[in-house]
Design a protein around this motif. Structure first.
Motif, PDB file in Angstrom:
ATOM      1  N   LEU A 252       1.805   1.431  -5.296  1.00  0.00           N
ATOM      2  CA  LEU A 252       0.734   0.752  -6.018  1.00  0.00           C
ATOM      3  C   LEU A 252      -0.638   1.331  -5.716  1.00  0.00           C
ATOM      4  O   LEU A 252      -0.836   2.042  -4.730  1.00  0.00           O
ATOM      5  N   LYS A 253      -1.590   0.977  -6.570  1.00  0.00           N
ATOM      6  CA  LYS A 253      -2.997   1.265  -6.326  1.00  0.00           C
ATOM      7  C   LYS A 253      -3.655   0.007  -5.760  1.00  0.00           C
ATOM      8  O   LYS A 253      -3.056  -1.071  -5.732  1.00  0.00           O
TER       9      LYS A 253
ATOM     10  N   GLN B  99      -5.525  -3.374  -4.997  1.00  0.00           N
ATOM     11  CA  GLN B  99      -5.583  -4.668  -5.684  1.00  0.00           C
ATOM     12  C   GLN B  99      -4.408  -4.881  -6.642  1.00  0.00           C
ATOM     13  O   GLN B  99      -4.513  -5.681  -7.573  1.00  0.00           O
ATOM     14  N   GLN B 100      -3.303  -4.206  -6.403  1.00  0.00           N
ATOM     15  CA  GLN B 100      -2.101  -4.417  -7.196  1.00  0.00           C
ATOM     16  C   GLN B 100      -1.022  -5.045  -6.331  1.00  0.00           C
ATOM     17  O   GLN B 100      -1.005  -4.872  -5.115  1.00  0.00           O
ATOM     18  N   ARG B 101      -0.098  -5.769  -6.982  1.00  0.00           N
ATOM     19  CA  ARG B 101       0.985  -6.450  -6.282  1.00  0.00           C
ATOM     20  C   ARG B 101       2.291  -6.232  -7.027  1.00  0.00           C
ATOM     21  O   ARG B 101       2.296  -5.948  -8.228  1.00  0.00           O
TER      22      ARG B 101
ATOM     23  N   ASP C 116       2.068  -6.011  -1.522  1.00  0.00           N
ATOM     24  CA  ASP C 116       0.871  -5.555  -2.221  1.00  0.00           C
ATOM     25  C   ASP C 116       0.503  -4.149  -1.733  1.00  0.00           C
ATOM     26  O   ASP C 116       1.194  -3.561  -0.892  1.00  0.00           O
TER      27      ASP C 116
ATOM     28  N   GLN D  67       5.268  -6.428 -11.815  1.00  0.00           N
ATOM     29  CA  GLN D  67       4.100  -5.761 -11.239  1.00  0.00           C
ATOM     30  C   GLN D  67       2.810  -6.360 -11.802  1.00  0.00           C
ATOM     31  O   GLN D  67       2.672  -6.514 -13.014  1.00  0.00           O
ATOM     32  N   ASP D  68       1.907  -6.707 -10.905  1.00  0.00           N
ATOM     33  CA  ASP D  68       0.559  -7.136 -11.281  1.00  0.00           C
ATOM     34  C   ASP D  68      -0.347  -5.926 -11.075  1.00  0.00           C
ATOM     35  O   ASP D  68      -0.742  -5.612  -9.951  1.00  0.00           O
ATOM     36  N   LEU D  69      -0.646  -5.246 -12.175  1.00  0.00           N
ATOM     37  CA  LEU D  69      -1.409  -4.000 -12.111  1.00  0.00           C
ATOM     38  C   LEU D  69      -2.879  -4.204 -12.449  1.00  0.00           C
ATOM     39  O   LEU D  69      -3.609  -3.249 -12.715  1.00  0.00           O
ATOM     40  N   GLY D  70      -3.302  -5.478 -12.459  1.00  0.00           N
ATOM     41  CA  GLY D  70      -4.694  -5.770 -12.764  1.00  0.00           C
ATOM     42  C   GLY D  70      -5.001  -5.788 -14.244  1.00  0.00           C
ATOM     43  O   GLY D  70      -6.173  -5.805 -14.637  1.00  0.00           O
TER      44      GLY D  70
END
Length: 305
Positions: A59-60, A62-64, A83, A122-125
């Motif tokens: 991930l990058k 602030q991603q979860r 995260d 995936q929460d990629l923002g």
């Protein structure tokens, strides 16, 4: 307590390969302790936590990411999250699962289940979460994760997830690795890494014998020049809090809150870390007052519109 769990991010420029190697022993032991997991449940939870840590390593900031397995085995559901900062947590539906048989890959497949679904969220923002789901493969998290990358992301991937259970039934070591070719690179490079790993102990066995993730990485990439981009600590960490639990109570109806006040208290247990938050009658009455005030404010706003 000193935390020795760590993740190495690797890049082999000449070979067109990126990789991750991690130790997850202490975070997996912490999760097993919190959930009072039996040896089989602890071994499967360790694999799930390691899988989540590896996904988190891709991930990058602030991603979860979360993975969930629902299958037909007696373990029930397994959920693990991570995260980009190395914080990992997870749980299984049946942490007290008894298992008189050996804790080997065949037994783990039977305990987890051979028919089921692996879901990765995936929460990629972005506005929407990214979902991917594949059928569980061979009753194994490792094989299912490889299948997920190939099916959902079209990326050939080499994955190893390992947990070693000691003589007393406690989790002795846990860790894993993941390698992927860069876009446009022949996936045959993975076979070379797999050949290197074929003559080596499992990741968990190597860690239990005192090897470091750096040593494991060097052995896995023997003959392949690489660079360590980053070494990141990993830890079991939960985002639950008393304030979040209080907010959850505010979602209840006024009647439900009144019922809890009559009972005298409300208890909220976190699935991930088993932390318990208790709210007494006085606190519940204050929450009910807030809910009633918010409802009145909303009513007046709607009447003015």
């Amino acid at each position: 307590m000193t935390n020795n769990d760590t993740m190495l991010r690797l890049f082999a420029k000449g070979a067109g390969l990126r990789g991750l190697v991690c130790s997850t022993t202490e975070l997996a032991q912490e999760a097993a302790r919190r959930h009072e997991a039996t040896p089989m449940a602890a071994a499967l939870l360790a694999d799930g936590l390691t899988a989540a840590a590896l996904l988190g390593g891709l991930l990058k900031v602030q991603q979860r990411v979360a993975l969930k397995i629902e299958a037909d085995g007696p373990l029930g559901k397994l959920v693990a999250e991570a995260d980009a900062y190395g914080r990992v947590r997870g749980y299984v539906a049946e942490p007290g699962l008894p298992w008189p048989r050996p804790i080997d890959r065949e037994g783990m497949a039977d305990a987890l289940g051979r028919a089921g679904l692996l879901t990765v969220v995936q929460d990629l923002g972005l506005r929407d979460l990214h979902h991917g789901a594949v059928a569980l493969q061979e009753g194994a998290i490792e094989a299912s994760l490889r299948h997920y990358f190939q099916k959902s992301e079209q990326i050939p991937t080499l994955v190893r997830l390992d947990g070693a259970v000691g003589g007393q039934g406690a989790l002795a070591a846990a860790g894993g690795l993941l390698f992927q070719p860069l876009p446009g690179v022949d996936a045959a490079i993975l076979a070379r890494v797999a050949d290197n790993l074929a003559d080596l102990p499992s990741v968990a066995a190597a860690l239990a014998a005192g090897q470091t993730v750096q040593q494991i990485a060097t052995q896995a990439l023997e003959g392949i020049p690489y660079t360590v981009l980053e070494e990141q600590p990993l830890a079991f960490a939960c985002s639950c809090s008393r304030q979040r639990s209080r907010q959850a109570l505010k979602v209840l109806s006024e009647d439900d809150l009144l019922a809890l006040i009559v009972e005298g208290e409300a208890m909220i247990d976190c699935h991930f870390c088993h932390q318990r938050y208790i709210f007494d009658r006085e606190e519940l009455a204050a929450i009910l007052d807030e809910v009633e005030r918010d409802a009145l404010a909303t009513m007046f706003e709607e009447s003015d519109a």
